[in-house]
Every structure is written in C-alpha cells, then in structure tokens.
Design an enzyme around this catalytic site. Sequence first.
Site, PDB file in Angstrom:
ATOM      1  N   GLY A  14      -7.037   9.903  -8.437  1.00 27.25           N
ATOM      2  CA  GLY A  14      -8.136  10.811  -8.084  1.00 27.25           C
ATOM      3  C   GLY A  14      -8.654  10.536  -6.683  1.00 27.25           C
ATOM      4  N   ASP A  35      -3.197   7.087 -14.871  1.00 22.32           N
ATOM      5  CA  ASP A  35      -3.901   8.361 -14.688  1.00 22.32           C
ATOM      6  C   ASP A  35      -3.150   9.398 -15.524  1.00 22.32           C
ATOM      7  OD1 ASP A  35      -5.804   9.503 -11.991  1.00 22.32           O
ATOM      8  OD2 ASP A  35      -4.930  10.903 -13.427  1.00 22.32           O
ATOM      9  N   ASN A  39      -6.830  15.770 -13.286  1.00 24.63           N
ATOM     10  CA  ASN A  39      -7.456  16.287 -12.060  1.00 24.63           C
ATOM     11  C   ASN A  39      -6.757  15.725 -10.819  1.00 24.63           C
ATOM     12  OD1 ASN A  39      -9.311  17.903 -10.714  1.00 24.63           O
ATOM     13  ND2 ASN A  39     -10.746  16.211 -10.418  1.00 24.63           N
ATOM     14  N   ASP A  68      -2.901   8.429 -20.716  1.00 24.65           N
ATOM     15  CA  ASP A  68      -4.255   8.883 -21.017  1.00 24.65           C
ATOM     16  C   ASP A  68      -5.039   7.703 -21.579  1.00 24.65           C
ATOM     17  OD1 ASP A  68      -6.539  10.038 -22.361  1.00 24.65           O
ATOM     18  OD2 ASP A  68      -5.489  11.968 -22.212  1.00 24.65           O
ATOM     19  N   SER A 134     -22.915   6.292 -10.995  1.00 24.11           N
ATOM     20  CA  SER A 134     -23.392   7.355 -10.107  1.00 24.11           C
ATOM     21  C   SER A 134     -24.899   7.272  -9.948  1.00 24.11           C
ATOM     22  CB  SER A 134     -23.022   8.699 -10.746  1.00 24.11           C
ATOM     23  OG  SER A 134     -23.658   9.758 -10.085  1.00 24.11           O
ATOM     24  N   TYR A 160     -22.458  15.241 -18.239  1.00 24.47           N
ATOM     25  CA  TYR A 160     -21.709  14.349 -17.344  1.00 24.47           C
ATOM     26  C   TYR A 160     -22.559  13.138 -16.962  1.00 24.47           C
ATOM     27  CZ  TYR A 160     -20.143  12.221 -13.066  1.00 24.47           C
ATOM     28  OH  TYR A 160     -19.810  11.275 -12.126  1.00 24.47           O
ATOM     29  N   LYS A 164     -22.229   8.834 -17.758  1.00 26.78           N
ATOM     30  CA  LYS A 164     -22.267   7.715 -16.796  1.00 26.78           C
ATOM     31  C   LYS A 164     -23.301   6.686 -17.266  1.00 26.78           C
ATOM     32  CE  LYS A 164     -19.144   8.436 -14.933  1.00 26.78           C
ATOM     33  NZ  LYS A 164     -18.020   7.706 -14.383  1.00 26.78           N
ATOM     34  N   ASN A 209     -17.442  22.406  -6.374  1.00 24.31           N
ATOM     35  CA  ASN A 209     -18.828  22.302  -6.853  1.00 24.31           C
ATOM     36  C   ASN A 209     -19.723  21.659  -5.800  1.00 24.31           C
ATOM     37  OD1 ASN A 209     -18.306  23.144  -9.608  1.00 24.31           O
ATOM     38  ND2 ASN A 209     -17.181  21.218  -9.810  1.00 24.31           N
ATOM     39  N   ASN A 210     -19.123  20.835  -4.964  1.00 21.72           N
ATOM     40  CA  ASN A 210     -19.924  20.000  -4.056  1.00 21.72           C
ATOM     41  C   ASN A 210     -19.973  20.586  -2.647  1.00 21.72           C
ATOM     42  OD1 ASN A 210     -18.440  17.601  -5.992  1.00 21.72           O
ATOM     43  ND2 ASN A 210     -20.654  17.752  -5.904  1.00 21.72           N
ATOM     44  N   ASP A 308     -30.915  20.661  -9.823  1.00 21.28           N
ATOM     45  CA  ASP A 308     -30.925  19.916  -8.551  1.00 21.28           C
ATOM     46  C   ASP A 308     -32.287  19.282  -8.303  1.00 21.28           C
ATOM     47  OD1 ASP A 308     -28.343  20.327  -7.789  1.00 21.28           O
ATOM     48  OD2 ASP A 308     -28.769  21.776  -6.196  1.00 21.28           O
TER      49      ASP A 308
HETATM   50  P1  NAD Z   1     -11.403  12.589  -9.671  1.00 20.17           P
HETATM   51  O1  NAD Z   1     -11.431  13.657 -10.701  1.00 20.17           O
HETATM   52  O2  NAD Z   1     -10.837  12.896  -8.346  1.00 20.17           O
HETATM   53  O3  NAD Z   1     -10.632  11.300 -10.238  1.00 20.17           O
HETATM   54  C1  NAD Z   1     -10.667  10.935 -11.581  1.00 20.17           C
HETATM   55  C2  NAD Z   1      -9.235  10.675 -12.020  1.00 20.17           C
HETATM   56  O4  NAD Z   1      -9.254  10.286 -13.383  1.00 20.17           O
HETATM   57  C3  NAD Z   1      -8.350  11.923 -11.913  1.00 20.17           C
HETATM   58  O5  NAD Z   1      -7.171  11.622 -11.199  1.00 20.17           O
HETATM   59  C4  NAD Z   1      -8.048  12.274 -13.370  1.00 20.17           C
HETATM   60  O6  NAD Z   1      -6.754  12.838 -13.510  1.00 20.17           O
HETATM   61  C5  NAD Z   1      -8.194  10.931 -14.068  1.00 20.17           C
HETATM   62  N1  NAD Z   1      -8.576  10.988 -15.487  1.00 20.17           N
HETATM   63  C6  NAD Z   1      -9.604  11.671 -16.051  1.00 20.17           C
HETATM   64  N2  NAD Z   1      -9.623  11.477 -17.379  1.00 20.17           N
HETATM   65  C7  NAD Z   1      -8.589  10.636 -17.668  1.00 20.17           C
HETATM   66  C8  NAD Z   1      -8.089  10.057 -18.871  1.00 20.17           C
HETATM   67  N3  NAD Z   1      -8.615  10.327 -20.076  1.00 20.17           N
HETATM   68  N4  NAD Z   1      -7.020   9.236 -18.784  1.00 20.17           N
HETATM   69  C9  NAD Z   1      -6.448   8.959 -17.580  1.00 20.17           C
HETATM   70  N5  NAD Z   1      -6.874   9.487 -16.426  1.00 20.17           N
HETATM   71  C10 NAD Z   1      -7.925  10.321 -16.466  1.00 20.17           C
HETATM   72  O7  NAD Z   1     -12.891  12.034  -9.526  1.00 20.17           O
HETATM   73  P2  NAD Z   1     -13.487  11.065  -8.416  1.00 20.17           P
HETATM   74  O8  NAD Z   1     -14.368  11.853  -7.541  1.00 20.17           O
HETATM   75  O9  NAD Z   1     -12.399  10.261  -7.837  1.00 20.17           O
HETATM   76  O10 NAD Z   1     -14.416  10.161  -9.331  1.00 20.17           O
HETATM   77  C11 NAD Z   1     -13.997   8.893  -9.778  1.00 20.17           C
HETATM   78  C12 NAD Z   1     -15.118   8.247 -10.560  1.00 20.17           C
HETATM   79  O11 NAD Z   1     -16.269   8.159  -9.731  1.00 20.17           O
HETATM   80  C13 NAD Z   1     -15.530   9.023 -11.799  1.00 20.17           C
HETATM   81  O12 NAD Z   1     -15.805   8.093 -12.820  1.00 20.17           O
HETATM   82  C14 NAD Z   1     -16.805   9.724 -11.372  1.00 20.17           C
HETATM   83  O13 NAD Z   1     -17.670   9.926 -12.464  1.00 20.17           O
HETATM   84  C15 NAD Z   1     -17.392   8.714 -10.398  1.00 20.17           C
HETATM   85  N6  NAD Z   1     -18.275   9.320  -9.402  1.00 20.17           N
HETATM   86  C16 NAD Z   1     -17.780  10.264  -8.540  1.00 20.17           C
HETATM   87  C17 NAD Z   1     -18.633  10.848  -7.600  1.00 20.17           C
HETATM   88  C18 NAD Z   1     -18.139  11.919  -6.671  1.00 20.17           C
HETATM   89  O14 NAD Z   1     -18.970  12.646  -6.106  1.00 20.17           O
HETATM   90  N7  NAD Z   1     -16.853  12.054  -6.442  1.00 20.17           N
HETATM   91  C19 NAD Z   1     -19.969  10.437  -7.536  1.00 20.17           C
HETATM   92  C20 NAD Z   1     -20.430   9.460  -8.407  1.00 20.17           C
HETATM   93  C21 NAD Z   1     -19.555   8.903  -9.347  1.00 20.17           C
HETATM   94  C1  WQD Z   2     -25.522  18.398  -2.362  1.00 19.75           C
HETATM   95  C2  WQD Z   2     -26.605  19.333  -1.823  1.00 19.75           C
HETATM   96  C3  WQD Z   2     -27.080  21.185  -3.294  1.00 19.75           C
HETATM   97  C4  WQD Z   2     -23.172  23.119  -2.945  1.00 19.75           C
HETATM   98  C5  WQD Z   2     -23.257  16.027  -7.460  1.00 19.75           C
HETATM   99  C6  WQD Z   2     -23.405  15.599  -8.897  1.00 19.75           C
HETATM  100  C7  WQD Z   2     -23.570  14.114  -8.998  1.00 19.75           C
HETATM  101  C8  WQD Z   2     -22.484  13.363  -8.228  1.00 19.75           C
HETATM  102  C9  WQD Z   2     -22.188  13.946  -6.878  1.00 19.75           C
HETATM  103  C10 WQD Z   2     -20.875  12.355  -9.645  1.00 19.75           C
HETATM  104  C11 WQD Z   2     -27.598  19.792  -2.901  1.00 19.75           C
HETATM  105  C12 WQD Z   2     -26.492  21.672  -1.992  1.00 19.75           C
HETATM  106  C13 WQD Z   2     -24.253  22.247  -2.825  1.00 19.75           C
HETATM  107  C14 WQD Z   2     -23.264  24.417  -2.358  1.00 19.75           C
HETATM  108  C15 WQD Z   2     -25.473  23.879  -1.568  1.00 19.75           C
HETATM  109  N1  WQD Z   2     -21.245  13.308  -8.901  1.00 19.75           N
HETATM  110  N2  WQD Z   2     -25.375  22.624  -2.151  1.00 19.75           N
HETATM  111  N3  WQD Z   2     -24.414  24.744  -1.681  1.00 19.75           N
HETATM  112  O1  WQD Z   2     -25.699  17.750  -6.480  1.00 19.75           O
HETATM  113  O2  WQD Z   2     -26.157  15.730  -5.027  1.00 19.75           O
HETATM  114  O3  WQD Z   2     -24.404  15.614  -6.719  1.00 19.75           O
HETATM  115  O4  WQD Z   2     -22.097  15.378  -6.922  1.00 19.75           O
HETATM  116  O5  WQD Z   2     -21.501  11.494 -10.188  1.00 19.75           O
HETATM  117  O6  WQD Z   2     -23.567  13.808 -10.352  1.00 19.75           O
HETATM  118  O7  WQD Z   2     -24.545  16.239  -9.438  1.00 19.75           O
HETATM  119  O8  WQD Z   2     -24.018  16.989  -4.714  1.00 19.75           O
HETATM  120  O9  WQD Z   2     -22.544  18.142  -3.124  1.00 19.75           O
HETATM  121  O10 WQD Z   2     -23.170  19.319  -5.274  1.00 19.75           O
HETATM  122  O11 WQD Z   2     -24.917  19.006  -3.511  1.00 19.75           O
HETATM  123  O12 WQD Z   2     -26.482  24.235  -0.975  1.00 19.75           O
HETATM  124  O13 WQD Z   2     -22.348  25.231  -2.452  1.00 19.75           O
HETATM  125  O14 WQD Z   2     -25.970  20.533  -1.356  1.00 19.75           O
HETATM  126  O15 WQD Z   2     -28.092  22.047  -3.747  1.00 19.75           O
HETATM  127  O16 WQD Z   2     -28.847  19.887  -2.273  1.00 19.75           O
HETATM  128  P1  WQD Z   2     -25.185  16.591  -5.766  1.00 19.75           P
HETATM  129  P2  WQD Z   2     -23.558  18.403  -4.179  1.00 19.75           P
END
Ligand code: NAD
Ligand code: WQD
Length: 354
Positions: A14, A35, A39, A68, A134, A160, A164, A209-210, A308
Amino acid sequence: MDSSPTVLVTGGAGYVGSHTVVELLKNSCTVVVIDNLVNSCKGSGTLPVCLQRVQDITGKPVIFYNVDLLDSKALGSVFEKHKIDLVLHFAALKAVGESCQIPLSYYRNNVVGSIVLLETMKQYNVYKLVYSSSATVYGTPQYLPFTEAHPTGQGCTNPYGKTKYFVEEIIQDLVASDKKWSAVALRYFNPVGAHESGRIGEAPQGVPNNLMPYIAQVAVGERKDLKVYGSDYDTPDGTGVRDYIHITDLAEGHVKAIWRLMKQSEPRWQAYNLGTGQGHSVLEVIHAFEEVCGRKIPYEICPRRPGDIASSYADPSLAKKELNWEAKKSLSDMCRDMWRWQSQNPHGFEEEKQ
Ligand code: NAD
Ligand code: WQD
C-alpha cells in the site's frame, strides 16, 4: 540500526507500507511483505508493481506473499518460513465514507484481521509490534495541538476511525496482560506526497477521498475542479486546517520506532504522533501546489463535508524526544514530490496492471 532485524510488513504493497519498505531496506532490514492486494496493483510479475519499483529504487530484494490477514493458516506459514523479529502492521481498509456504508467489512478486516495477526505472532513467539494508527482516534479536539495524552475514542464519528481506536485498545490490553509484548502505535496526521524518485506514490482507486490526491488529479487534467468543503470554519481563511506530513518523513518514523523497540528492555505500550506540528489550510495547499506545478487549480467553495473538524495538528515533541524523529520536509516539498509522481504516472500503477 544496531542489528538488522527481519521485519514482517502487513499491507506493505500500500501507500504508507511501500514507502516504509524503501526505508527499511535502506536500513539493511530483511523485509517480508504480506498483502492481499485489495487496494494495490497486482502487475504482471511475481511482485505487485509498487514492490517491483521498490526493488528498482533500493537495489534490494523484497520477499512478498499474497496473503489475507484473515487467513490464519496462510499467515502462519509465513511465520514458519521466516524468523520474524518484529511486525509493522499497516494492512487495513481506510475509506471513511465507505466504512459508513459497509461497517461490518471494516470491523472484520481491520479489527478481526488485527486479532488474527496478534494471535499468530503469539503462536510464533513474536512480541514486538508497530501499529499504524491515526490522528482520527482523537476525534474532535478538546485542545490543540493534539498531544498523545488527548482523550481518544470519544469523538470518532465513523467506523473506520473506530477500528483504529479499538485496535489500539486491544493492543494495550495485550501488552498489559503479558510482559513479553511491546508495542508502539504511530498516530499519523495527514500523509501526502511521494518518493522523490517519482516511481512510487499513492494510487487511489476511483475518485480520491483526500485533498492532495484530488488536487494532483485536477492539476494533471484527470478531474475538472476541486470542491473546497467549507469556507466558514474558525480558521485564518475559513477553510479546514490539517497537519500534512511528507510520506518519506512518515516512513522514517517507522524505522525509528523499530530501533526503539529493538533496544527497549522494559515491556511497554506507547503512542507517538507523527506530524510536523504545523497546520495548513485547504487554500494554502492549493496555492502551494499551483506554485510547483505551474498551473491553476480551479476550485469552487462548497458546503462543509459531514464529519470534518475545523483544525487538526500535532504536538510531535514526544516522538522527537523518545524516537529521535522529526519531520524535515516542507509543504512545498510535499507538493513537488506529489506532482512528480502524478505527472509521471497519471494513472497510478495502472499502465503495468495485468
Ligand atoms: P493503503 O490502502 O494504501 O494500504 C493498505 C494495504 O493493506 C493495501 O495494499 C491493501 O491491499 C492491504 N490490505 C488491506 N486489508 C488487507 C488484508 N485483510 N490482508 C492483507 N492485506 C490487506 O493504505 P495506506 O494509506 O498505506 O494506510 C496504511 C495504514 O495507515 C492503514 O492502517 C491506515 O489505516 C493507516 N493510516 C493511513 C492514513 C492515510 O491518510 N493514508 C492516515 C492515518 C492512518
Ligand atoms: C483534508 C482537508 C477537507 C477533499 C482523512 C481521514 C483520516 C485520515 C486521513 C486515515 C479537510 C478538505 C478534502 C476535497 C476538500 N485517514 N477537502 N476537498 O479529512 O483530515 O483525514 O484522511 O486515518 O481518518 O478522515 O483528510 O485529505 O480528506 O481532508 O476541501 O476534495 O481538505 O474538508 O479540511 P482528513 P482529507
């Protein structure tokens, strides 16, 4: 690193996992990834595309199993084959909106999957864990910046975020139950950007989404304009403020956490914030991105996105003190590396998909 451990990385194909694997290999760790590619991009070879590229970047091998987490037998066979010293647990589903539509899938994958992992670790006498948590566990801020002592779990508004929080609680109970365990939870703020090579980065499936991936897709012409969710927050310019952190800085935080766990003699649990300590508004991010890509990012102001919060940023001083880690890269670095990745790979890893 004092010695070079063998690290099992769940979810290593990931976004955060693949960048962390680069840093682990640079620090001479042996890396075993599992993995299920739910995703991630499969590719045509034996390795998923992103891990093939990790090997190209580092010149070092990655051991990969398409397993898995919920399949305890297959997971056990990986522990049979390799003498694992420590586990980095990234694997999870992470889409906030989707988690509200299919909560049971999220609880099964993220919570049950983590329990299967912990049971398997115990079975094979592996007691050191770094867990991907997170800033979402803090919910609505009672104060800012968030310190690790801020209450958790109370304001998690979506399944979600609850997964965490629940897994953090499960790990803490386990550490308290048996002194063999030691675990670190890394609470990420908003990871963005890509490896400076432009070879690996975040490849969201469908509509991002982000914020940062969405902006990058607008910049490259994949999407028409950005929707700015809310301009009436109690922030300097009215748009949401977040603590964006470069993915490579975040990845380095994991190596520091491993270092600490390898040295630590007392069994313990500790959470650390991984953020820069500085907040940036949505409009600031848009303007910083425009600077590096040399293009206008069209946007329209829209209503707030449900769930938010106005502002979120870290107090990262505990990680500095105890892990000897701090983020080094600026918002401009994050945008520059994101733009390099996006412009060189407009469809993510798709070109090399089977
Ligand atoms: P991602 O989706 O890119 O990576 C997650 C990986 O896990 C993927 O490759 C997916 O295929 C694999 N996976 C999911 N379920 C599985 C399962 N049951 N068995 C084996 N593999 C599985 O996500 P990421 O952004 O790299 O996030 C990694 C971790 O960090 C996650 O735990 C997420 O909750 C946490 N996190 C991410 C963010 C962010 O914004 N990216 C923020 C805070 C926390
Ligand atoms: C950032 C800012 C939006 C998209 C999310 C998850 C959180 C964590 C990280 C894993 C906010 C604004 C966003 C858009 C916008 N993931 N925005 N237009 O919401 O802080 O966190 O990702 O743990 O759990 O909730 O990040 O990048 O979605 O948003 O205006 O199209 O951008 O309102 O202020 P967020 P984000």
